[in-house]
Design an enzyme around this catalytic site. Structure first.
Site, PDB file in Angstrom:
ATOM      1  CB  CYS A  70      -0.941   0.013   1.205  1.00 22.64           C
ATOM      2  SG  CYS A  70      -0.076   0.155   2.787  1.00 22.64           S
ATOM      3  CB  CYS A  79       4.511  -0.237   1.817  1.00 20.42           C
ATOM      4  SG  CYS A  79       3.458  -1.487   2.577  1.00 20.42           S
ATOM      5  CG  ASP A  86       0.727  13.318 -31.314  1.00 20.90           C
ATOM      6  OD1 ASP A  86       1.648  14.109 -31.555  1.00 20.90           O
ATOM      7  OD2 ASP A  86       0.461  12.326 -32.015  1.00 20.90           O
ATOM      8  CG  ASP A 137      -1.013   7.957 -32.790  1.00 22.04           C
ATOM      9  OD1 ASP A 137      -0.299   8.972 -32.649  1.00 22.04           O
ATOM     10  OD2 ASP A 137      -1.254   7.446 -33.896  1.00 22.04           O
ATOM     11  CG  ASP A 190       2.744  10.831 -29.030  1.00 24.60           C
ATOM     12  OD1 ASP A 190       3.305  11.925 -29.195  1.00 24.60           O
ATOM     13  OD2 ASP A 190       1.968  10.331 -29.863  1.00 24.60           O
TER      14      ASP A 190
END
Length: 765
Positions: A26, A29, A450, A649, A653
């Protein structure tokens, strides 16, 4: 362990190391490891990212080394994944995740198998005759004990580790709640007469209520969530592996006059490398012989191939399209552009601030408060109750407080909403990688899109035909497309495709000549055709004055204009460009209606970029941004206090997608962009961005409602369980009612989460 790097600015003596951490359960931690590292002598700064499981430490090598840092992590109860021979840790992390998932699966199966009959017995309340016998509590004890001491042991170990570090987390809640229910039930089973008196008396001979199902079922449910999370963690290194896989394995080089095939990793600086049509370029270099068109979209994101000739730079993992050439290797190994992108993705992922889970934050305060109230309840009742029943009343009220505070609803509040929300997202074509993405997406205020492949189609298309007097569009297109049939250039393919779409019948050219860097010359039927740039027209003394203004206008719109001349006379202009995807303009307007600022980022020149932006209604344009600069632009916006989503895409990127608060990949793009992102739009539709944000808001709203329902029972029930109503009304909340309230809160949370199944967000809604 990632290779150490020198710091370049503030402290030249310091080094930085990235440690891949295993064993975190978690956000608490991560905070614990971070505090441990920051306390080490010589450590200047340390941050731990729970999402990416990496600790980034800047330290003075004269005071401490990497091995001592690893030792401090292990002393805190966690581990560091080992490097493989090539310096990679992805394989070690993958193996650790696989082992963790397998162990959690085994424990969950045991918990589920043993918890089911316990739950049936508890739910029957003595109404099922076969389950109503004196030894039924001992049967529940036998069934529950393996769940507690095998399946749930990690929660108790985690709670003990937190206690040693003077902290509290979800492990503490689980351990206290299930432990109290189990221990109370064991005592009630072994010494039933001890509990048969006072305010909680039962008729002699009746069985004392036990709460084994609370312990076992909670452990089973929490293990299920942990198992699903562990499986998701096992895919965190996929983006890096896919990036590395882009580089070709084999390179063809010339050594001592002979042509050899060697491993790409064995290429050295100065090697002459041969690349044929359709092959990937293995490393970076400078062209020494030959010409070609190279698809550099994996670096630049732009669909137009780049012409390469002697003296031009080429990059590893880009695709050679048309011609064969040779180049001299100038960058190999970790210095290539591809490996720099790999580094950028790693750094961007590692620099993401950990998203602290709300339940973990609350539990840090809630758990000590509940335990304090329970202890105070025991002490007060032990002092105030009649001597003959004081221990019984004190103990039972102590257990009631702990049971009503049991974290079942709290543990379910976030994961149930996230599970339903992400499932609904998949139904709508939105793949959300985890709850962290949903938690962050609802706070976004800026969307960076983009251009190529996101706003646009990502491939050139014929957009304009301008013809001289006496010539029709189809006539000029027929002549040009017939000639371009023999060309391998992508611009030629756009012209041919346009002609075929119009149903124009093409003829074979009698003669065809590609003129390097200028265009083509061909004979089509009885006509001599020249098709190319202004330079070609000037060299052939073709007067283009009548079309000059049109060409400038087309260029201002971001289009590539090609002059055509037939039989020595100007015939017109054919313009080719990457065109806007259907629906992009409407989707951008929808994002603006949501109150988001929309920006476009591209490697294109500013004039082309602004022309495209005007078409879709975007006013903020980030143009001429190199691949290595995209993540920096996202970081700049974040420094201005913005919460930023990046939508893209391409491989180029990927660093920006990882750096952004939320990375959104268009599903029609590359696998690397998809793996580096937080959210993937399967259908490649920009309307999905607005849908994803709306779904995020609905899911987080549900999480907050769930937390309210999870705590309202505690807010009301804990004081009653502690006995505040007893002096006035003689009312006490028995463990039975406390258990019922806890179950009701869990039902409320699950039911509320299931309402998300009705979420619907259509384009424009």
């Amino acid at each position: 362990m990632k290779a150490m790097q020198k710091r370049s600015k503030n402290d030249e003596a310091c080094e930085r190391v990235d440690l891949p951490i295993t064993g975190m359960t978690c956000a608490a931690c991560a905070s614990r490891i971070e505090r441990t590292l920051n306390r080490q002598p010589g450590v200047k700064a340390a941050s731990v990212n729970f999402a990416t499981e990496r600790a980034t430490v800047t330290f003075d090598p004269a005071a401490i080394d990497a091995q001592k840092l690893i030792g401090s992590v292990r002393d805190a109860g966690y581990d560091v994944a080992a490097e493989t021979e090539d310096g990679s840790v992805e394989e070690s992390l993958e193996a650790a995740h696989a082992a963790e998932y397998a162990e959690l699966k085994r424990k969950f199966i045991v918990a589920a198998v043993f918890s089911l009959p316990v739950l049936v017995i508890a739910m029957s309340h003595g109404t099922i005759e076969i389950l109503d016998f004196r030894g039924v509590n001992w049967l529940q004890f036998v069934l529950t004990t393996p769940v507690v001491f095998y399946s749930g042991i990690q929660f108790y170990r985690g709670a003990w580790a937190a206690f040693r570090h003077r902290a509290a987390d979800m492990n503490t809640l689980i351990a206290v709640g299930t432990g109290a229910a189990y221990i109370y039930s064991v005592f009630a089973t072994a010494f039933p007469t001890f509990f048969v008196n006072g305010e909680h008396a039962a008729h002699v001979g009746e069985m004392v209520p036990v709460y084994y199902e609370a312990a076992s079922v909670i452990i089973a449910l929490i293990l299920l969530g942990s198992m699903l999370e562990a499986r998701a963690k096992g895919r965190t290194g996929d983006a890096i592996k896919k990036l590395i896989g882009l580089q070709p394995k084999i390179a063809r080089v010339v050594r001592d006059g002979a042509e050899l095939e060697i491993a790409t990793g064995d290429v050295i600086l100065g090697d002459i490398v041969i690349v044929r049509p359709g092959e990937k370029i293995p490393v970076d270099g400078i062209v020494t012989e030959g010409t070609s068109a190279v698809d550099e979209s994996m670096l630049t994101g732009e669909s137009m191939p780049v012409e390469k000739r002697t003296g031009d730079e080429v990059f590893g993992a880009t695709m050679n399209k048309t011609g064969a050439f040779r180049f001299s290797a100038t960058k190999v190994g970790r210095d290539t552009a591809l490996q720099q992108i790999v580094k950028l993705v790693r750094d961007a992922q590692g620099s993401k601030p950990p998203i602290a889970r709300l339940a973990d934050k609350i539990s840090g305060v809630f758990t000590p408060v509940v335990i304090s109230i329970a202890v105070a309840t025991f002490v007060i009742w032990f002092i105030a109750a009649p001597p003959e029943v004081r221990f019984t009343m004190a103990l039972v009220n102590f257990v009631s407080v702990l049971i009503i505070a049991c974290p079942c609803a709290l543990g379910l509040a976030t994961p149930t909403a996230i599970m339903v929300g992400t499932g609904k997202g998949a139904e709508l074509g939105i793949l959300i990688k985890g709850g962290d993405s949903l938690e962050t997406a609802h706070k976004l205020d800026t969307i960076v899109l983009d251009k190529t492949g996101t706003i646009t189609k990502g491939e050139p298309s014929l957009t304009d035909i301008v013809v001289a007097d006496g010539l029709s569009d189809n006539e000029l297109l027929r002549t040009a497309a017939s000639a371009e049939k023999l060309s391998e250039h992508p611009l030629a393919a756009a012209i041919v495709t346009a002609a075929l779409d119009r149903g124009i019948e093409l003829i074979a050219p009698g003669r065809f000549l590609a003129i390097e860097g200028r265009g083509i010359e061909a004979r089509v039927g009885d006509d001599e055709l020249l098709l190319g740039n202004l330079r070609l027209m000037k060299e052939r003394n073709i007067d283009t004055g009548g079309f000059a203004e049109t060409a400038v206008s087309l260029a201002g719109e971001g289009k590539t204009a090609m002059y055509a001349a037939i039989n020595g006379r100007p015939a017109g202009i054919l313009a080719v460009a990457d065109t806007v995807k259907p629906g992009s303009k409407e989707a951008i307007a929808e994002l603006k209606r949501l109150g988001l600022e929309v920006a476009m980022m591209t490697g294109d020149n500013r004039a082309t970029a602004e022309a495209m932006a005007r078409q879709v209604g975007i006013t903020t344009v980030l143009a001429e941004v190199l691949p290595a600069e995209k993540a920096g632009e996202i970081e700049r916006l974040q420094r201005e206090g913005r919460s930023v989503a990046m939508v893209g895409d391409g491989i180029n990127d990927a660093p920006a997608l990882a750096r952004a608060d939320v990375g959104i990949a268009i599903g029609t793009g590359t696998d690397v962009a998809i793996e580096a992102s937080d959210i993937t739009l399967i259908r490649g539709d920009l309307h999905g961005v607005a849908r994803a944000i709306a779904l995020s808001k609905a899911t987080i709203r549900t999480v907050k409602q769930n937390l309210f329902w999870a705590f309202i029972y505690n807010v009301i029930g804990i004081p009653i369980a502690a006995g505040v109503l007893y002096p006035l009304f003689g009312l006490l909340l028995s463990p039975v009612i406390a258990s019922a309230a806890m179950s009701l809160s869990s039902v409320s949370v699950v039911t509320n989460s299931l309402r998300l199944r009705n979420f619907d967000r259509r384009p424009g809604a």
